[in-house]
Design a protein around this motif. Structure first.
Motif, mmCIF file in Angstrom:
data_model
loop_
_atom_site.group_PDB
_atom_site.id
_atom_site.type_symbol
_atom_site.label_atom_id
_atom_site.label_comp_id
_atom_site.label_asym_id
_atom_site.label_seq_id
_atom_site.Cartn_x
_atom_site.Cartn_y
_atom_site.Cartn_z
ATOM 1 N N SER A 16 6.995 89.494 37.967
ATOM 2 C CA SER A 16 7.657 90.410 37.035
ATOM 3 C C SER A 16 9.134 90.569 37.359
ATOM 4 O O SER A 16 9.951 90.778 36.482
ATOM 5 C CB SER A 16 6.973 91.773 37.071
ATOM 6 N N VAL A 17 9.465 90.471 38.650
ATOM 7 C CA VAL A 17 10.866 90.604 39.046
ATOM 8 C C VAL A 17 11.210 89.501 40.028
ATOM 9 O O VAL A 17 10.649 89.422 41.103
ATOM 10 C CB VAL A 17 11.142 91.963 39.718
ATOM 11 N N VAL A 18 12.122 88.638 39.643
ATOM 12 C CA VAL A 18 12.584 87.600 40.539
ATOM 13 C C VAL A 18 13.703 88.135 41.412
ATOM 14 O O VAL A 18 13.908 87.703 42.522
ATOM 15 C CB VAL A 18 13.106 86.386 39.733
ATOM 16 N N GLY A 19 14.418 89.073 40.887
ATOM 17 C CA GLY A 19 15.601 89.536 41.580
ATOM 18 C C GLY A 19 16.781 88.716 41.087
ATOM 19 O O GLY A 19 16.686 87.972 40.123
ATOM 20 N N VAL A 20 17.856 88.826 41.767
ATOM 21 C CA VAL A 20 19.065 88.126 41.361
ATOM 22 C C VAL A 20 19.400 87.067 42.389
ATOM 23 O O VAL A 20 19.436 87.331 43.577
ATOM 24 C CB VAL A 20 20.246 89.114 41.238
ATOM 25 N N GLY A 21 19.613 85.860 41.918
ATOM 26 C CA GLY A 21 20.053 84.798 42.815
ATOM 27 C C GLY A 21 21.558 84.775 42.846
ATOM 28 O O GLY A 21 22.198 84.334 41.893
ATOM 29 N N LEU A 22 22.150 85.239 43.893
ATOM 30 C CA LEU A 22 23.603 85.303 43.969
ATOM 31 C C LEU A 22 24.179 84.025 44.555
ATOM 32 O O LEU A 22 23.651 83.486 45.520
ATOM 33 C CB LEU A 22 24.035 86.474 44.852
ATOM 34 N N GLY A 34 22.976 82.533 34.622
ATOM 35 C CA GLY A 34 21.932 81.551 34.359
ATOM 36 C C GLY A 34 20.566 82.214 34.335
ATOM 37 O O GLY A 34 20.407 83.371 34.727
ATOM 38 N N THR A 35 19.577 81.485 33.865
ATOM 39 C CA THR A 35 18.205 81.986 33.844
ATOM 40 C C THR A 35 17.258 80.916 34.400
ATOM 41 O O THR A 35 17.572 79.724 34.362
ATOM 42 C CB THR A 35 17.736 82.348 32.417
ATOM 43 N N VAL A 36 16.117 81.368 34.894
ATOM 44 C CA VAL A 36 15.066 80.445 35.324
ATOM 45 C C VAL A 36 13.722 80.996 34.851
ATOM 46 O O VAL A 36 13.549 82.205 34.708
ATOM 47 C CB VAL A 36 15.026 80.267 36.858
ATOM 48 N N ASP A 37 12.805 80.088 34.623
ATOM 49 C CA ASP A 37 11.428 80.469 34.303
ATOM 50 C C ASP A 37 10.655 80.443 35.613
ATOM 51 O O ASP A 37 10.145 79.406 36.030
ATOM 52 C CB ASP A 37 10.838 79.478 33.288
ATOM 53 N N SER A 191 12.331 86.257 31.722
ATOM 54 C CA SER A 191 11.632 87.393 31.118
ATOM 55 C C SER A 191 12.549 88.589 30.953
ATOM 56 O O SER A 191 12.323 89.449 30.102
ATOM 57 C CB SER A 191 10.415 87.790 31.962
ATOM 58 N N THR A 192 13.598 88.665 31.785
ATOM 59 C CA THR A 192 14.549 89.762 31.670
ATOM 60 C C THR A 192 15.784 89.358 30.865
ATOM 61 O O THR A 192 16.558 90.206 30.456
ATOM 62 C CB THR A 192 15.011 90.237 33.061
ATOM 63 N N ALA A 193 15.945 88.048 30.652
ATOM 64 C CA ALA A 193 17.061 87.554 29.847
ATOM 65 C C ALA A 193 16.582 86.340 29.063
ATOM 66 O O ALA A 193 17.003 85.211 29.304
ATOM 67 C CB ALA A 193 18.239 87.185 30.744
ATOM 68 N N PRO A 194 15.659 86.543 28.118
ATOM 69 C CA PRO A 194 15.017 85.424 27.434
ATOM 70 C C PRO A 194 15.939 84.565 26.585
ATOM 71 O O PRO A 194 15.583 83.443 26.245
ATOM 72 C CB PRO A 194 13.957 86.119 26.566
#
Length: 212
Positions: A16-22, A34-37, A191-194
């Motif tokens: 549900s939450v990946v967090g942020v990849g900085l 960017g986004t990832v699935d 899921s948070t930025a589809p």
């Protein structure tokens, strides 16, 4: 009758939450997003596929034990325990496989005898005693199966949770690596930025698979 479809747990890894990849150390005047699935990463990665294969094998072996107990309820406790031990071995020897077949054959023979006695009109005292013994075994097997059902469900749930955590850790490492290399400021789970235009799933999946 006990349920033999015990493990309805699918290989579901919910993130549900990946967090942020900085992108550590990255400096820019504009924010690049960017986004990832993450679910696809966990499902389609080599790590994920390996976990799915193990999970499927665990599920099948445990279902087979409960299904056998459900079908042939005249096992002794010792027979049931030995069938469980041998059935759940990851790499049984030829001798162990042969022993498992022998134990099952003995149980099936006892079950055949139980069916014969159930339709016999005039039983001897010894046969009545045997019928009573089979009835006791049946109740015992019901209790054992319910207990094993809970144990098996917990084992598989624990395994899936462990693999999920391991997969998320590997995914985060890959996301950070790709985001830094490609100059992304932040990377969100889709899921948070589809509607994010910059999908890094393929790149992060490749990076994840490259790490053994």
């Amino acid at each position: 009758m006990i349920s033999v479809r015990i493990l309805q747990l699918g290989w579901v890894l919910l993130a549900s939450v990946v967090g942020v990849g900085l992108a550590g150390g990255f400096q820019a005047s504009e924010i690049k997003i960017g986004t990832v699935d993450i679910v696809r990463m966990l499902d389609q990665s080599d790590y994920g596929k390996e976990g799915q294969a193990v999970f499927k094998k665990m599920k099948a072996s445990r279902e087979s034990v409960l299904e056998f107990i459900d079908t042939y309820r005249v096992l002794t406790t010792d027979q049931a325990q030995r069938i469980r031990e041998l059935s759940l071995k990851e790499n049984p020897t030829k001798e162990e496989t042969a022993e498992l077949d022998r134990v099952k054959a003995d149980v099936q023979a006892a079950n055949k005898r139980s069916v014969e006695l159930a339709t016999k009109a005039n039983m001897t005292p010894e046969e009545r005693t045997l019928v009573e013994e089979y009835a006791r075994r049946s109740q015992t097997m019901n209790d054992i199966a319910l207990r094993w059902f809970r144990e098996f469900s917990n084992q598989m749930s624990d395994y899936a949770d462990s693999r999920k955590l391991g997969g998320l850790q590997k995914a985060r490492v890959a996301i950070r690596e790709v985001s830094k290399a490609q100059g992304y400021t932040v990377v969100f789970d889709e899921s948070t930025a589809p509607y994010g235009a910059n999908d890094l799933t393929d790149a992060t999946l490749a990076a994840m698979n490259a790490k053994k």
